[in-house]
Enzyme design. Structure first.
Site, PDB file in Angstrom:
ATOM      1  N   GLU A  54     154.198   1.723 -44.629  1.00 21.61           N
ATOM      2  CA  GLU A  54     153.691   1.954 -45.884  1.00 21.61           C
ATOM      3  C   GLU A  54     154.643   2.868 -46.485  1.00 21.61           C
ATOM      4  O   GLU A  54     154.641   3.994 -46.064  1.00 21.61           O
ATOM      5  CB  GLU A  54     152.179   2.248 -45.923  1.00 21.61           C
ATOM      6  CG  GLU A  54     151.603   2.853 -47.331  1.00 21.61           C
ATOM      7  CD  GLU A  54     151.835   1.534 -48.290  1.00 21.61           C
ATOM      8  OE1 GLU A  54     152.560   2.056 -49.156  1.00 21.61           O
ATOM      9  OE2 GLU A  54     151.125   0.599 -47.834  1.00 21.61           O
ATOM     10  N   MET A  59     148.891   5.361 -50.791  1.00 23.98           N
ATOM     11  CA  MET A  59     148.412   4.060 -50.996  1.00 23.98           C
ATOM     12  C   MET A  59     147.804   3.291 -49.454  1.00 23.98           C
ATOM     13  O   MET A  59     147.715   2.277 -49.511  1.00 23.98           O
ATOM     14  CB  MET A  59     149.566   3.012 -51.310  1.00 23.98           C
ATOM     15  CG  MET A  59     149.888   3.102 -52.843  1.00 23.98           C
ATOM     16  SD  MET A  59     148.333   2.636 -54.092  1.00 23.98           S
ATOM     17  CE  MET A  59     148.417   0.985 -53.614  1.00 23.98           C
ATOM     18  N   THR A  63     145.809  -1.348 -52.779  1.00 21.07           N
ATOM     19  CA  THR A  63     145.483  -1.157 -54.216  1.00 21.07           C
ATOM     20  C   THR A  63     144.129  -1.117 -54.422  1.00 21.07           C
ATOM     21  O   THR A  63     143.855  -0.136 -55.281  1.00 21.07           O
ATOM     22  CB  THR A  63     146.151  -2.588 -55.037  1.00 21.07           C
ATOM     23  OG1 THR A  63     147.551  -2.713 -54.695  1.00 21.07           O
ATOM     24  CG2 THR A  63     145.686  -2.555 -56.441  1.00 21.07           C
ATOM     25  N   HIS A 484     110.729 -10.268 -58.326  1.00 14.46           N
ATOM     26  CA  HIS A 484     110.368 -10.000 -59.592  1.00 14.46           C
ATOM     27  C   HIS A 484     110.045  -8.416 -59.818  1.00 14.46           C
ATOM     28  O   HIS A 484     109.267  -7.777 -59.197  1.00 14.46           O
ATOM     29  CB  HIS A 484     109.175 -10.685 -60.186  1.00 14.46           C
ATOM     30  CG  HIS A 484     108.841 -10.505 -61.573  1.00 14.46           C
ATOM     31  ND1 HIS A 484     109.369 -11.020 -62.592  1.00 14.46           N
ATOM     32  CD2 HIS A 484     107.820  -9.796 -62.074  1.00 14.46           C
ATOM     33  CE1 HIS A 484     108.956 -10.576 -63.788  1.00 14.46           C
ATOM     34  NE2 HIS A 484     107.797  -9.700 -63.489  1.00 14.46           N
TER      35      HIS A 484
END
Length: 496
Positions: A54, A59, A63, A484
């Site tokens: 990397e 990072m 992303t 509900h």
């Protein structure tokens, strides 16, 4: 282009591999994104020696957790809270709310970044190398680290380098202070009172809605006269009206010729050619129209470039490994995500597929099915009904075909439609804006697609997707017993 805090440090200068340290790995993964890191963890747990390269230590995790999905959604939620509480209407409270939101976002990403790093680096069989990786051959990759070059010879290689913002060819765009990509924009400490966004795509609209909720005056410049051209007309109109109700101004047929620092030293000045002069009025930015109403000058405190993202293959030296790229610069892959070089795969945004972290995760499943030597590996063709969400103040989610696509495909279908205001939970939440729409094939009752522009649509859409994946008829959702009050129970009425 400027950024508040540089997130991509310059990679160490390439060094001759003759003086490089050499390492061997069962698997080399270039990039710490969702698909790659998940694959690394799996292979490491199986006892395979895995190296993850990397180039940016900000990072780890990819992303999504650092500059994409999660930090932007953190800011979006804080913006909605500021709008709901009334803080965004008060200049002082607005500044504080935004400052707090940026601090919350940084804390979140730092925690996730550390967690992701240690999840791999602490494994016995996984080595994380910080440095820029580039191919020397189909089996060798040089990683230029701060301590010197490391040449990795790997049995299998997986490219997972993601995508980067596309920067349009506009004079001054790379050198003018106050111009940002989405990465830099989320590092700005002070809220811009006037924000101009280049591009009316999904990323641009998310940021437009977010900053409008924070109280910024937002202007969106679109290079043509189309707005969400891939959506149905009724959906386009509903979203456009909603964003305008937030105070967002849209200028269409707008071609930005030049970006420079404002003469007074405060903010950015844009020189914009507008094909239709009557669209050039802007109530959210300082505008000075020329006498022929063709050139408009717009002054803003910040400019966001939201003109799309391109696969991150620059500097990869893919040709040295025999890896072909597409016309759009993506790594060319087949349905098994194999590149044109043996034993090299590409996962995530870099392979030109849909740019979603959940697609990168699904790419991992495709690759793993081959490494596990399954008799019938999982492929891209096996994917079903990929849903998508645009996180506006009222989120928009869709899955499957919309009306214009279903007509083009020759389906005989019925359109189901209802206003969000008809949902009791929407009334309870005092968030009644929007509409719900679905397409059902006549005769078979098969669900062809759904478009939900409504509160909590980002959750409800997954129920529709599951029904479509299981080939359940629309009557299944019509008759399903939901709790509900919930937004999900609206599917009873939508598919009635």
């Amino acid at each position: 282009m400027s950024t508040a805090t540089p997130l991509t440090p310059d990679a160490p200068a390439p060094t001759s591999p003759k003086s490089a340290q050499s390492m061997h790995a069962d698997a080399l993964i270039i990039g710490f994104g969702k698909g790659g890191k998940t694959l690394a963890a799996k292979l490491g747990a199986q006892g395979k020696h895995v190296i993850v390269a990397e180039q940016n230590n900000q990072m780890y995790g990819g992303t999504c957790i650092n500059i994409g999905c999660l930090p932007s959604k953190s800011l979006i939620l804080d913006a909605e809270r500021a709008q709901f509480s009334g803080e965004s209407s008060d200049p002082d409270k607005r500044k504080q709310a935004y400052s707090n939101a940026i601090a919350n976002k940084r804390q979140l990403t730092a925690m996730l970044r550390s967690k992701n790093y240690h999840k791999l680096a602490d494994q016995e069989h996984i080595t994380v190398l910080d440095g820029h990786a580039h191919f020397l051959s189909a089996s060798e990759v040089q990683v230029d680290t701060a301590q010197g070059p490391v040449v990795v010879n790997a049995d299998k290689i997986f490219i997972n380098t993601g995508a980067t913002a596309r920067i349009p060819d506009i004079e001054g765009i790379n050198t003018t202070p106050g111009v940002y990509t989405s990465t830099g924009m989320m590092e700005v400490d002070e809220i811009p009172e006037r924000l101009v966004i280049l591009g009316a795509g999904y990323i641009g609209l998310e940021f437009a809605s977010m900053y409008a909720d924070f109280g910024s005056q937002v202007t969106v410049l679109q290079h043509n006269n189309s707005f969400l051209p891939n959506e149905d007309e009724d959906i386009r109109q509903a979203i456009h009206q909603s964003l305008e109700a937030q105070g967002i101004t849209f200028i269409t047929n707008a071609h930005t010729h030049r970006v420079s620092q404002a003469a007074d030293g405060h903010g950015v000045l844009l020189e914009v050619a507008v094909d239709n002069a009557d669209t050039a009025s802007a109530n959210t930015a300082s505008a000075d129209n020329s006498t022929d109403n063709t050139i408009t000058h717009i002054q803003a405190d910040a400019v966001l470039i939201a003109t799309g993202r391109v696969p991150n293959t620059e500097g990869l030296d893919a040709q040295k490994a025999g890896i072909a790229l597409t016309d759009r610069g993506a790594v060319q892959v087949d349905d098994l995500l194999r590149t044109t070089a043996p034993n090299i795969w590409a996962l995530g945004d870099v392979n030109g597929g849909p740019q979603h972290t959940y697609i990168s995760l699904d790419d991992y499943r495709i690759v793993l099915s081959q490494l596990d030597e399954r008799e019938a590996p999982y492929t891209r063709k096996d994917r079903k009904n990929i849903a998508s969400v645009t996180f506006l103040h009222t989120p928009y989610a869709r899955v499957g075909l919309n009306e214009q696509e279903a007509i083009a495909a020759g389906f005989d279908f019925e359109v189901k439609k209802m206003p969000t205001a008809a949902v009791p939970k929407a009334q309870v939440m005092r968030h009644t804006e929007g509409m719900m729409k679905a397409l059902v094939e006549r005769g078979t009752h098969r669900i062809l697609g759904a478009m939900l522009f409504a509160a909590q649509s980002h959750e409800v859409i997954n129920i529709v997707k599951l029904a479509m994946d299981l080939q359940a008829p629309a009557t299944q959702l019509r008759n399903m017993v939901f709790t509900h009050p919930t937004m999900a129970e609206a599917l009873n009425d939508l598919f009635a």
